[in-house]
Design a protein around this motif. Structure first.
Motif, PDB file in Angstrom:
ATOM      1  N   GLY A   1       0.884  -1.245   0.038  1.00 15.98           N
ATOM      2  CA  GLY A   1      -0.024   0.129   0.014  1.00 15.98           C
ATOM      3  C   GLY A   1       0.918   1.351  -0.062  1.00 15.98           C
ATOM      4  N   PHE A   2       0.449   2.184   0.738  1.00 19.31           N
ATOM      5  CA  PHE A   2       1.132   3.500   0.851  1.00 19.31           C
ATOM      6  C   PHE A   2       1.090   4.090   2.119  1.00 19.31           C
ATOM      7  CE2 PHE A   2      -3.277   4.657  -0.702  1.00 19.31           C
ATOM      8  CZ  PHE A   2      -3.543   5.543   0.347  1.00 19.31           C
ATOM      9  N   CYS A   3       2.163   5.001   2.391  1.00 14.03           N
ATOM     10  CA  CYS A   3       1.905   5.755   3.701  1.00 14.03           C
ATOM     11  C   CYS A   3       2.634   7.142   3.787  1.00 14.03           C
ATOM     12  CB  CYS A   3       2.497   5.206   4.817  1.00 14.03           C
ATOM     13  SG  CYS A   3       4.342   4.725   4.676  1.00 14.03           S
ATOM     14  N   GLY A   4       2.337   7.895   4.497  1.00 10.41           N
ATOM     15  CA  GLY A   4       2.873   9.242   4.182  1.00 10.41           C
ATOM     16  C   GLY A   4       2.200  10.150   5.453  1.00 10.41           C
ATOM     17  N   GLY A   5       2.866  11.527   5.213  1.00  9.47           N
ATOM     18  CA  GLY A   5       2.387  12.369   6.356  1.00  9.47           C
ATOM     19  C   GLY A   5       2.659  13.924   5.972  1.00  9.47           C
ATOM     20  N   THR A   6       2.343  14.619   6.946  1.00 10.37           N
ATOM     21  CA  THR A   6       2.448  16.167   6.865  1.00 10.37           C
ATOM     22  C   THR A   6       3.268  16.506   8.128  1.00 10.37           C
ATOM     23  OG1 THR A   6       0.574  16.883   8.119  1.00 10.37           O
ATOM     24  CG2 THR A   6       0.171  16.470   5.821  1.00 10.37           C
ATOM     25  N   GLY A   7       3.797  17.805   8.222  1.00  5.17           N
ATOM     26  CA  GLY A   7       4.381  18.032   9.359  1.00  5.17           C
ATOM     27  C   GLY A   7       5.699  17.495   9.489  1.00  5.17           C
ATOM     28  N   SER A   8       6.271  16.858  10.550  1.00  2.05           N
ATOM     29  CA  SER A   8       7.633  16.053  10.269  1.00  2.05           C
ATOM     30  C   SER A   8       7.421  14.608   9.738  1.00  2.05           C
ATOM     31  CB  SER A   8       7.991  15.830  11.667  1.00  2.05           C
ATOM     32  OG  SER A   8       6.976  15.299  12.604  1.00  2.05           O
ATOM     33  N   GLY A   9       5.946  14.391   9.501  1.00  2.00           N
ATOM     34  CA  GLY A   9       5.886  13.168   8.716  1.00  2.00           C
ATOM     35  C   GLY A   9       6.270  11.806   9.403  1.00  2.00           C
ATOM     36  N   PHE A  10       6.405  10.701   8.805  1.00  2.00           N
ATOM     37  CA  PHE A  10       6.826   9.356   9.756  1.00  2.00           C
ATOM     38  C   PHE A  10       8.526   9.791   9.917  1.00  2.00           C
ATOM     39  CE2 PHE A  10       3.406   7.290   7.831  1.00  2.00           C
ATOM     40  CZ  PHE A  10       3.235   6.183   8.861  1.00  2.00           C
TER      41      PHE A  10
END
Length: 626
Positions: A2-11
Motif C-alpha cells: 500500500g502506501f503511507c505518508g504524512g504532513t508536518g514532520s511526517g513519519f
C-alpha cells in the motif's frame, strides 16, 4: 502492500514504515516530497506528482474508459491511476472521488491549498487509516505502519472492544487503537492547516427510485450490471478462483465468471466447503452444499471444482495463521477453518484472484423482507397485509411470525417483550449471545442497548429498508476489509467481490423493494435474473445453506486445546476485565454434543469463538500469543 505518508514532520522513519507494508522484494520505494509532505508506496500501489500536487493510489479502477471520456482529451492515454486521480482532481476538485469507481484507497496533497485528501471506495475493501496531532498527520493503508512511529501511542480502545463483544453498531471511524482512525466507506477525510474533517461523498439514499415498464426490464438491468461487475474483476490472464457455495450469491458470481472466462479460453477454480461428519439441521436449512455447487460446476466445463473439508485445519491452527496479519479481532471465526483452508489451497495452486459474493445479501440478493415493515411504518396497512399474505402463500412466512413482527414494529418495546413472555417466548439478551463481562458492559454504557437489540440489526431502529441495508454494510466494513487485506498479506491473493461493485449496488438500491420479494418470494429479483444461467434447483431452493453444519464434531475434538486457551486468558488483566472467563470455562467443561436427530444450537459456538478470538487478540496485543 500500500502506501503511507504524512504532513508536518511526517513519519520519523518513512522507509521503515514502507518496509513494514511491503509484500514483494526490494528496498527502494517510490516516494514524493513537497513542502513538508512526504508520501511513499510499495508493491502495486502507484504514485504521481506535478508542480504542486502528489497523488497515491492503492487498488483498482473500473469503467476507466467512461472516466477518461468524462475527463477529456488530456486523459485519454493515461493509464497510471494516480495520474488519473490528478486529472480528476483538476476537473472536479475535492469531489473527484465521486467519479472514481473501483476498490481503492487514495491520498492527494494539494500544495497550493495546503490540503490533504484521504479517501476510500464505498465498501472500504482497501482500508485507509490516519492519526493526527496538531499539524502532524500520518496515514497508511495498514495500522501496523502507523504503529511503527514512536509518537503514536499503542493503547487499546476499550469502548470498541465492548461494542465488538456485544455485537453493537461500531463507530465506523474508530479502530482497536486509541487515536488511530479509519476512513469509512464512501468517505473522504480532508486535512487543512491542522484542521481535519470527514465528508461522506457516497449517498445512495439520495438515488431516485427506478420505474421500469415491466418486471423483465428489472431482471435484464440487474443481469447486465452484474455481468459488467464480474468482467471488471476477472483480469486478463491471472489464474482466478471463486468461492462456490449452494447459495445464490456465490453461485451467480461463479456462473457469470465461468461464462466470461470460457469466452477467453480460461479456466475457473471453484471451491466448496463441505462437512465430513454427521449433523442435523432444521427443515428450512441444508448443510451439505456440494450437490448444489456441483450442478453449477457441471453446467460450465471450464470450472475445476474442488472440495474443502469444513475442518480441513483446526480452529486454533487457522486462528494462529491468520491473526498476525489481522488488525481486528477475528470475531466471525466459526467459518474460519474452511475459509483459511480455501485460501491456502488457492495459494498453492498459484491463484491470484479469488472471487466472493460477501456483500450480495444487501445488494443483488437482498431478500426484500423490510418491505412489510416499511409499509406498516408509513401507514400503508392494506399493502402490508397483501405483502404478508403473499409471503405466507409462498411459504416464506407464517401468520404467527407476521403477527409478532407487527407487534415488534408497532408496540412499545416493553409491551412487546411482555407479550412474548406471556406466549412463553423471549428475545435474546446480551448474555444469550456474548461472553462479555456484565460489569464491563455496564461501565462501557452499552448493556441496555445490547439487551434491547439482542445482537440483531433488525432490532436497531431504522428509517426504512434502505437505511437498514446501508447500516449492515457499514457494520461489515471493519471485518471484511480487514480480511481482504490480511489475505493479500498472507497468501498474495486479491479478494474481489462483484456484489460490492458500486454501479451494481446503486442499481440495486434504486430498484423498488417490491421487485426483491415479488409474489412473496424472498430474493425474487436475482432468482428471476439468473434463471437459465443457474440450474433451476438453485434458483428454486428456498432453504438456507448452513455453513460449518458439522461444527459440533470438530469442536468436540478440539475442546482440550480450547480449554487451555481459555485458561491462558486469565493471565491477562484486560481479558479478565472484559470477558466472563468463568462462564467461558464452564461452557467448555459442560458442553455435550446434541442427541442424534436434534439440531445443534450454533449460538454456543458463536459465543465461544467470538470470546476466544477477542481474548487471543488481547493477548497478542500484550505480547502473549507467542
Amino acid at each position: 502492500m500500500g502506501f503511507c505518508g504524512g504532513t508536518g514532520s511526517g513519519f520519523v522513519r518513512l522507509e521503515a514504515a514502507l518496509q513494514i507494508l511491503r509484500l514483494g522484494p526490494g528496498r527502494n520505494f517510490p516516494k514524493r516530497t513537497q513542502d513538508d509532505v512526504k508520501i511513499g508506496c510499495c508493491d502495486d500501489s502507484v504514485i504521481a506528482a506535478d508542480d504542486h500536487r502528489i497523488a497515491v493510489f492503492n487498488g483498482r479502477l473500473d469503467y476507466v474508459d467512461s472516466l477518461r471520456s468524462a475527463l477529456g482529451e488530456s486523459a485519454r492515454a493515461v493509464t497510471n491511476p494516480a495520474q488519473i486521480m490528478l486529472a480528476a482532481h483538476a476537473k472536479w476538485g475535492i469531489d473527484f472521488c465521486e467519479h472514481l469507481i473501483g476498490d481503492y484507497s487514495c491520498a492527494l496533497w494539494d500544495g497550493r491549498e495546503k490540503r490533504m485528501i484521504l479517501a476510500v471506495d464505498p465498501f472500504a475493501l482497501r482500508p485507509l487509516y490516519y492519526w493526527q496531532d496538531g499539524d502532524r498527520l500520518l496515514f497508511a493503508t495498514e495500522m501496523r505502519a502507523l504503529l511503527s512511529d514512536p509518537a503514536i501511542p499503542r493503547v487499546l480502545d476499550q469502548k470498541m472492544m465492548a461494542d465488538i463483544l456485544a455485537v453493537q453498531p461500531c463507530d465506523p471511524m474508530r479502530t482497536m487503537y486509541q487515536g488511530i482512525c479509519r476512513i469509512p466507506g464512501g468517505h473522504s477525510v480532508i486535512w487543512e492547516k491542522g484542521r481535519i474533517r470527514s465528508e461522506r461523498w457516497w449517498r445512495p439514499e439520495q438515488l431516485a427510485t427506478l420505474r421500469f415498464r415491466s418486471d423483465r426490464d428489472y431482471e435484464e438491468a440487474l443481469r447486465e450490471a452484474f455481468e459488467a461487475a464480474v468482467a471488471c474483476r476477472i483480469g486478463t490472464s491471472e489464474p482466478i478462483g471463486t468461492h462456490l457455495s449452494g447459495g445464490l450469491d456465490s453461485s451467480s458470481v461463479t456462473a457469470l465468471a465461468a461464462r466470461q472466462l470460457a469466452a477467453q479460453g480460461r479456466e475457473l477454480t471453484a471451491y466448496t466447503a463441505t462437512p465430513r461428519h454427521d449433523f442435523t439441521l432444521p427443515q428450512q436449512q441444508f448443510g451439505d452444499e456440494w450437490g448444489h455447487a456441483a450442478l453449477v460446476a457441471e453446467r460450465y466445463p471450464n470450472i475445476r471444482h474442488h472440495r474443502i473439508d469444513n475442518d480441513a485445519v483446526t480452529y486454533l491452527e487457522a486462528l494462529q495463521a491468520r491473526e498476525m496479519a489481522h488488525e481486528w479481532p477475528m470475531i466471525g471465526s466459526v467459518n474460519l477453518r474452511w475459509g483459511d483452508a480455501i485460501e491456502r489451497d488457492a495459494r498453492d495452486r498459484g491463484i491470484k484472484i479469488l472471487l466472493f459474493g460477501q456483500i450480495g445479501n444487501m445488494t443483488v440478493s437482498y431478500d426484500g423482507v423490510e418491505l412489510f415493515a416499511d409499509q406498516l411504518r408509513s401507514g400503508r396497512w392494506g399493502q402490508a397485509f397483501l405483502t404478508a399474505r403473499r409471503s405466507v402463500r409462498s411459504g416464506a412466512a407464517r401468520w404467527p411470525a407476521v403477527a409478532n413482527e407487527t407487534a415488534r414494529l408497532m408496540l412499545p418495546r416493553h409491551i412487546h417483550r411482555r407479550l412474548l413472555a406471556i406466549a412463553g417466548k423471549r428475545e435474546m439478551g446480551l448474555r444469550d449471545y456474548s461472553l462479555i463481562n456484565s460489569d464491563f458492559a455496564e461501565e462501557a454504557g452499552i448493556a441496555e442497548a445490547a439487551n434491547a437489540t439482542g445482537g440483531n440489526m433488525r432490532n436497531v431502529p431504522h428509517r426504512d429498508g434502505l437505511a437498514f441495508r446501508l447500516s449492515v454494510l457499514t457494520r461489515m466494513q471493519h471485518n471484511f476489509g480487514d480480511w481482504v487485506a490480511a489475505t493479500r498479506r498472507l497468501y498474495n491473493i486479491e479478494i474481489r467481490d462483484p456484489t460490492a461493485d458500486r454501479r451494481l449496488a446503486e442499481l440495486c438500491f434504486a430498484i423498488p423493494q417490491e421487485q426483491f420479494i415479488k409474489a412473496g418470494v424472498p430474493r425474487s429479483l436475482l432468482r428471476r435474473a439468473m434463471r437459465g444461467i443457474l440450474p433451476d434447483t438453485l434458483v428454486d431452493e428456498r432453504r438456507r445453506g448452513k455453513q460449518s453444519a458439522d461444527w459440533t464434531t470438530s469442536y468436540a475434538a478440539e475442546r482440550p486445546e480450547l480449554q487451555v486457551e481459555a485458561r491462558r486468558l486469565r493471565h491477562s488483566d484486560f481479558a479478565r476485565t472484559c470477558l466472563d472467563l468463568d462462564r467461558m470455562e464452564a461452557m467448555l467443561e459442560n458442553w455435550k454434543a446434541p442427541a442424534p436427530g436434534i439440531p445443534a444450537d450454533p449460538m454456543e459456538a458463536i459465543i465461544l469463538m467470538r470470546g476466544l478470538a477477542a481474548g487471543r487478540f488481547i493477548r497478542r496485543f500484550e505480547g502473549g500469543n507467542g
